[in-house]
Structure formats: structure tokens, C-alpha cells
Design a protein around this motif. Structure first.
Motif, PDB file in Angstrom:
ATOM      1  N   GLY A 110      -7.237  50.005  33.515  1.00  0.00           N
ATOM      2  CA  GLY A 110      -7.447  49.374  34.896  1.00  0.00           C
ATOM      3  C   GLY A 110      -8.936  48.884  35.356  1.00  0.00           C
ATOM      4  O   GLY A 110      -8.511  49.421  36.610  1.00  0.00           O
ATOM      5  N   GLU A 111      -9.660  49.231  34.653  1.00  0.00           N
ATOM      6  CA  GLU A 111     -11.156  49.115  34.894  1.00  0.00           C
ATOM      7  C   GLU A 111     -11.742  47.503  34.767  1.00  0.00           C
ATOM      8  O   GLU A 111     -10.855  46.659  33.972  1.00  0.00           O
ATOM      9  CB  GLU A 111     -11.848  49.894  33.826  1.00  0.00           C
ATOM     10  N   LEU A 112     -11.879  47.273  35.562  1.00  0.00           N
ATOM     11  CA  LEU A 112     -12.585  45.648  36.608  1.00  0.00           C
ATOM     12  C   LEU A 112     -13.868  45.267  36.086  1.00  0.00           C
ATOM     13  O   LEU A 112     -14.613  46.401  35.726  1.00  0.00           O
ATOM     14  CB  LEU A 112     -12.553  45.659  38.053  1.00  0.00           C
ATOM     15  N   CYS A 113     -13.993  44.789  35.270  1.00  0.00           N
ATOM     16  CA  CYS A 113     -15.128  43.921  34.847  1.00  0.00           C
ATOM     17  C   CYS A 113     -15.358  42.386  34.830  1.00  0.00           C
ATOM     18  O   CYS A 113     -14.529  41.636  34.935  1.00  0.00           O
ATOM     19  CB  CYS A 113     -15.670  43.778  32.318  1.00  0.00           C
ATOM     20  N   SER A 114     -16.384  42.020  35.274  1.00  0.00           N
ATOM     21  CA  SER A 114     -17.431  41.105  36.121  1.00  0.00           C
ATOM     22  C   SER A 114     -18.796  40.752  35.089  1.00  0.00           C
ATOM     23  O   SER A 114     -19.279  39.654  36.571  1.00  0.00           O
ATOM     24  CB  SER A 114     -17.068  40.859  37.684  1.00  0.00           C
TER      25      SER A 114
END
Length: 360
Positions: free
Chosen positions: A335-339
């Protein structure tokens, strides 16, 4: 400094390859050697199939001899196996079923493209592509009572454990509860019965779900009947997702999560009903595709005709790592976001969150 005796053979091999380059340049000498021995490769670990044995009408055990570079497996580990299908190399992860110290083997059920190909077409002498054994679904280091809960092909890593443990440890105490639909569809049925007869340290319970229904792990009732002292045992569980989820909930409720080890063939993915997705741009391939918020970037790319690296498709092997040029992705397993621009993301378990650009 004089090289040790253990270092000398490797040193001589390197010197021999360098000498051979004079005659084979610009082609590496290993490529010529592969004409005579298919296991020789400077770039890819290989194994040659030594036997194929059908366990049921839809499953087969494939034994193979690995080439140099293979690390001996530990009981319960798995390895990625690669095969060529229609000119493309496909990888899947399979548990190794032989005892420690023996040449490896996998037992495959014909479900899915790669597994069906292995079961239906593999023959002695075929060459498999290999990755080294890995995984931490392993026997405990010290003696203690064990409980194995398995279903279907979830039995495969446990067979490696039983084949390793029972001949060596006469003081072992192992209870195996295995579920399968019918006796005809049960892997290793005769061997398990023979083990149960020969080893007093093993208690085997077969559950044929076509007649008895599935093992209920929503409560403790059935476990209390099948294995009254289950709370005092180290437990290993391998099987369908629902079975694994129920086991984790039950052991957590009983405040025993440290006593449970689970082997998952597929990752637990978090579906977000509000995930919005976005336009994915594959810069190297000069292609674009609209992605749903719960669809992996690997699937999006493949549907768009983009050749992306892939392996286990489970978020384990990391073969699919691809640089993120810009945008935001969500890890479907955590569920983690990466940008972070330039970050290597696993496309098999990453989904677009708005517009995304990939270096692919």
C-alpha cells in the motif's frame, strides 16, 4: 602470497578460460563449451532434466542436475525456474521437494501456462534456466514438536522437510494435516502412507475435501480435535490464500503469531476501491496506456505490447525492477506510495497513481 589448495582449482579454471579466448575471440569460450555441455554458461545458471515422474494425471516431479554456481538448497526453500515457450523465456517459482544434500527436483501441477508446459512437455535431457534457492520457510534449528498444515500443492515444501528430517531425527514429533480434493489428486500419497507406517515420529492426517469439506481454521474446534496440543507446536502452513489468511488470524487471536510460519505462493494485494490509476508512458518503447488503479504496471505494459522484464510475478525475485522517471506508484502488496525519480520499482506489484513515466 601463495594461494591455498581450495583456491587453486578456481585459479586454474580462470587461467584456462583466458587462454581459450585467444582462439575463440570475440565469442566467449564458454559459448563454445556450451555446444558440448549445455550446463556451461558464463551468464545464466542452468540445469539438465534427469527424470520426469508423473505423480497424478495433472502433476509431475521433474528432477534436474544443476550446473556450476548452484547453491545446495535447504529443506523448504524454493527456486525460480525458467523455460522457453514460443521463443520467450518465462520464469516461475517452485518449491524444491528433495531432501537436503540431494539433487533438486520440483513437483508441478498443470495450472497456468508455465506449469502446464512443464508437466505436459518436459522430458529427460531438457535444459532449465535456474536461479539459486531462496526462502525462509525452514525447519527450526533445534528439536521441537511440529505441526504442518498443507493443502494441494502446498505440500511440496513440507515434503522436502519430511524427507530431510525423518531419516535423521528419530526423536522428531511431526503432525501433518494435508487437504486435497480426492485420493487420486493427492500428491505423494503412497510415499506419505509409507512414511507414516515406517516412522513413529510422524502422525499423518489426510482430509479429502470432496467428501469431508475444507479444514476450518476460523475457530479452534477442528484443530483441537486433530491435534490437541497444537498450541505448543511450531506450525508451518502452506496452501490456498484463504487458508493462510485464516491461520494468521487464528494464531494472532490465540496470541501465538511467533509460533506460525506461512509460505505464500502469491502476495497479498491490497485493492483500493478508490484507486484512480492514470496514463502510463513507456518512454523507451514510445508507447502509452491507460491503467486502472489496481492493475500492475507489468500487466499494463504487456497489454500495450511493451517487453518488460519479469520473473516470479509475485514481488519476490525483483527481476521486474524498472526505473521510475516521474509520477507516483502504489505498491499493491504494502500500500506504500513511491514518487522518487529514478527509484527502481517492481512493476509486477506496482500500480499507477495518476500519470506515470517509466524507463521501459
Amino acid at each position: 602470497m601463495t594461494p591455498s589448495a581450495s583456491q587453486q582449482p578456481a585459479r586454474f579454471r580462470r587461467a584456462a578460460w583466458r587462454a581459450a579466448e585467444v582462439f575463440t575471440s570475440p565469442v566467449p569460450p564458454q559459448e563454445f563449451a556450451r555446444l558440448f555441455n549445455p550446463l556451461v554458461s558464463s551468464r545464466q545458471l542452468r540445469g539438465v532434466v534427469t527424470a520426469v515422474r508423473h505423480e497424478t494425471p495433472n502433476s509431475a516431479t521433474i528432477e534436474f542436475k544443476p550446473g556450476g554456481g548452484w547453491d545446495p538448497h535447504k529443506a523448504g526453500q524454493y527456486a525460480r525456474i525458467g523455460v522457453e515457450i514460443d521463443g520467450a523465456r518465462n520464469w516461475r517459482s517452485y518449491s524444491l521437494v528433495t531432501a537436503e544434500g540431494h539433487d533438486p527436483a520440483i513437483t508441478v501441477t498443470a495450472v497456468g501456462r508455465v506449469s502446464t508446459h512443464l508437466v505436459r512437455t518436459t522430458k529427460r535431457g531438457d535444459v532449465l534456466f535456474l536461479a539459486p534457492p531462496q526462502g525462509d520457510f525452514l525447519l527450526p534449528s533445534g528439536p521441537r514438536p511440529l505441526l504442518m498444515l498443507t493443502a494441494g500443492s502446498g505440500l511440496t515444501p513440507v515434503m522436502s522437510m519430511l524427507r530431510t528430517l525423518l531419516p535423521k531425527r528419530h526423536d522428531a514429533d511431526v503432525v501433518v494435516v494435508h487437504s486435497s480434493r480426492t485420493p487420486d489428486e493427492t500428491l505423494f500419497l503412497d510415499e506419505l502412507k509409507r512414511m507414516n507406517d515406517e516412522h513413529h515420529s510422524l502422525t499423518l492426517v489426510h482430509r479429502f475435501t470432496a467428501h469431508e469439506g475444507r479444514l476450518d481454521l476460523a475457530t479452534t474446534h477442528e484443530l483441537d480435535e486433530l491435534c490437541p496440543d497444537w498450541r505448543s507446536r511450531k506450525t508451518f502452513v502452506c496452501g490456498p490464500q484463504a487458508m493462510l489468511d485464516d491461520a494468521e488470524k487464528l494464531w494472532h487471536t490465540e496470541e501465538l503469531p511467533h509460533e506460525l510460519t506461512v509460505e505464500r505462493f502469491m502476495p497479498t494485494l491490497f485493492a483500493d476501491p478508490n484507486a484512480r490509476g492514470g496514463l502510463v508512458t513507456f518512454e523507451k518503447s514510445d508507447k502509452e496506456a491507460t491503467a486502472e488503479g489496481n492493475t500492475s504496471l507489468l500487466e499494463v505494459g504487456e497489454d500495450a505490447g511493451v517487453l518488460l522484464p519479469s520473473g516470479c510475478r509475485m514481488g519476490i525475485c525483483r527481476t521486474c525492477l524498472t526505473p521510475l522517471v516521474s509520477g507516483t506508484v502504489r505498491n499493491l502488496a504494502s500500500g506504500e506510495l513511491c514518487s522518487d525519480e529514478g527509484e527502481l520499482i517492481q512493476t509486477c506489484i506496482s500500480a499507477a497513481v495518476g500519470p506515470v513515466h517509466l524507463n521501459a
